[in-house]
Design an enzyme around this catalytic site. Structure first.
Site, PDB file in Angstrom:
ATOM      1  N   GLY A  54     -23.909 -22.540  16.070  1.00 54.92           N
ATOM      2  CA  GLY A  54     -23.130 -21.566  16.113  1.00 54.92           C
ATOM      3  C   GLY A  54     -21.568 -21.955  16.544  1.00 54.92           C
ATOM      4  O   GLY A  54     -20.654 -20.998  16.640  1.00 54.92           O
ATOM      5  N   TRP A  56     -19.161 -23.803  15.272  1.00 57.71           N
ATOM      6  CA  TRP A  56     -18.133 -23.365  14.179  1.00 57.71           C
ATOM      7  C   TRP A  56     -17.811 -21.945  13.883  1.00 57.71           C
ATOM      8  O   TRP A  56     -16.929 -21.300  13.861  1.00 57.71           O
ATOM      9  CB  TRP A  56     -18.306 -24.147  12.926  1.00 57.71           C
ATOM     10  CG  TRP A  56     -18.179 -25.599  12.938  1.00 57.71           C
ATOM     11  CD1 TRP A  56     -17.935 -26.399  14.111  1.00 57.71           C
ATOM     12  CD2 TRP A  56     -17.752 -26.436  11.796  1.00 57.71           C
ATOM     13  NE1 TRP A  56     -17.435 -27.733  13.849  1.00 57.71           N
ATOM     14  CE2 TRP A  56     -17.367 -27.756  12.548  1.00 57.71           C
ATOM     15  CE3 TRP A  56     -17.430 -26.121  10.579  1.00 57.71           C
ATOM     16  CZ2 TRP A  56     -17.159 -28.764  11.434  1.00 57.71           C
ATOM     17  CZ3 TRP A  56     -17.124 -27.225   9.835  1.00 57.71           C
ATOM     18  CH2 TRP A  56     -17.090 -28.633  10.177  1.00 57.71           C
ATOM     19  N   ASP A  73     -27.871 -21.873   7.857  1.00 55.12           N
ATOM     20  CA  ASP A  73     -28.603 -22.845   8.309  1.00 55.12           C
ATOM     21  C   ASP A  73     -29.957 -22.620   8.299  1.00 55.12           C
ATOM     22  O   ASP A  73     -30.481 -21.639   8.144  1.00 55.12           O
ATOM     23  CB  ASP A  73     -28.221 -23.065   9.803  1.00 55.12           C
ATOM     24  CG  ASP A  73     -28.390 -24.270  10.358  1.00 55.12           C
ATOM     25  OD1 ASP A  73     -27.257 -24.996  10.747  1.00 55.12           O
ATOM     26  OD2 ASP A  73     -29.472 -24.903  10.523  1.00 55.12           O
ATOM     27  N   ASP A  89     -32.582 -22.697   3.379  1.00 54.10           N
ATOM     28  CA  ASP A  89     -32.105 -24.085   3.000  1.00 54.10           C
ATOM     29  C   ASP A  89     -31.131 -24.030   1.975  1.00 54.10           C
ATOM     30  O   ASP A  89     -31.475 -23.520   0.941  1.00 54.10           O
ATOM     31  CB  ASP A  89     -33.470 -24.854   2.554  1.00 54.10           C
ATOM     32  CG  ASP A  89     -33.237 -26.373   2.141  1.00 54.10           C
ATOM     33  OD1 ASP A  89     -31.959 -26.853   2.177  1.00 54.10           O
ATOM     34  OD2 ASP A  89     -33.962 -27.176   1.770  1.00 54.10           O
ATOM     35  N   ASP A 114     -20.668 -28.355   7.813  1.00 58.45           N
ATOM     36  CA  ASP A 114     -20.905 -29.595   8.909  1.00 58.45           C
ATOM     37  C   ASP A 114     -22.484 -30.011   8.653  1.00 58.45           C
ATOM     38  O   ASP A 114     -23.038 -30.287   9.690  1.00 58.45           O
ATOM     39  CB  ASP A 114     -20.719 -28.617  10.293  1.00 58.45           C
ATOM     40  CG  ASP A 114     -20.499 -29.914  11.292  1.00 58.45           C
ATOM     41  OD1 ASP A 114     -20.240 -30.890  10.951  1.00 58.45           O
ATOM     42  OD2 ASP A 114     -20.774 -29.301  12.594  1.00 58.45           O
ATOM     43  N   LYS A 154     -18.042 -32.298   5.939  1.00 58.75           N
ATOM     44  CA  LYS A 154     -18.466 -33.513   6.820  1.00 58.75           C
ATOM     45  C   LYS A 154     -19.248 -34.737   5.955  1.00 58.75           C
ATOM     46  O   LYS A 154     -20.121 -34.214   5.343  1.00 58.75           O
ATOM     47  CB  LYS A 154     -19.467 -33.346   7.899  1.00 58.75           C
ATOM     48  CG  LYS A 154     -20.069 -34.454   8.577  1.00 58.75           C
ATOM     49  CD  LYS A 154     -20.408 -34.183  10.240  1.00 58.75           C
ATOM     50  CE  LYS A 154     -21.803 -33.569   9.971  1.00 58.75           C
ATOM     51  NZ  LYS A 154     -22.079 -33.279  11.491  1.00 58.75           N
TER      52      LYS A 154
END
Ligand SMILES: C[S@@+](CC[C@H](N)C(=O)[O-])C[C@H]1O[C@@H](n2cnc3c(N)ncnc32)[C@H](O)[C@@H]1O
Length: 199
Positions: A54, A56, A73, A89, A114, A154
């Site tokens: 958490g 971000w 997540d 997912d 991320d 990312k």
């Protein structure tokens, strides 16, 4: 003291993390990206992928306090005020449909990811899994981003990086590769920021 403990004790971001009450040192990577790149306006609709624990989300809740923040997540994330969390997912089409349903009938202004696949121990297997994930995020972005929208993702330097950069360039007017100071020099991670989604 082990090498790992020595490195941890020298890491200034760990002390700053505790002082600022952030859940992860990753918060500083997003803060540094946002300080130099003003692509979020307070009031935006933002989708965050790979949000646990958490760090971000905490930054988003501050910079986009008047907007809509949706985080996803695989792992459970303790609540962050101002962030709507979906556990699941992202690669599952039902989870993508759930995210879309929350902002429907609007589109998103920004997607930030991320996410990184769980490490298998085999670098090339991990890289191919990561590439599949980036491609899925880009495909999702094409379905849900407003014209002019943004994607911060990312990625890892190595196989597939150049091809993905090219794919990003075909979809966004500008694509920058960013290595915030808080991202460890030893890590192959970099963040690609695509702004001005072309449609
Ligand atoms: C580096 S961590 C994110 C840290 C986060 N940005 C923060 O500041 O606290 C990467 C996250 O991606 C998540 N992840 C990996 N694969 C995923 C997937 N397929 N769907 C959703 N989340 C995923 C992992 O569970 C992990 O929590």
């Amino acid at each position: 003291m082990s090498n790992w403990h020595q490195q941890q004790s020298k890491d200034p971001y760990l002390k700053m993390r505790d002082a600022k009450g952030y859940r992860s040192r990753a918060s500083f990577k997003l803060e540094q990206v946002l300080n130099k790149n003003k692509f979020i306006k307070n009031g935006n609709r933002i989708i965050e992928l790979g949000s646990s624990p958490g760090g971000w989300s905490q930054v988003l809740a501050k910079v986009n306090s008047k907007g809509i923040n949706i985080a996803c997540d695989l792992l459970l994330m303790p609540p962050v005020n101002g962030v709507n969390f979906i556990q699941g997912d992202f690669l599952d089409s039902e989870i993508q449909a759930t995210i879309k349903a929350i902002i429907h009938p609007e589109l998103a202004d920004t997607i930030i990811s991320d996410m990184a696949p769980n490490l298998s121990g085999d670098v090339s297997v991990d890289q191919y899994r990561a590439i599949a994930m980036w491609e899925m995020v880009l495909e999702f972005a094409e379905q849900i981003l407003n014209p002019g929208g943004n994607l911060l993702i990312k990625v890892f330097q190595g196989v597939g990086f150049d091809d993905f950069l090219k794919a990003m360039r075909s979809k966004f007017q500008s694509v920058k590769s960013l290595k915030p100071d808080a991202s460890k020099k030893s890590s192959r991670e970099v963040y690609l920021l695509g702004t001005n989604f072309k449609v």
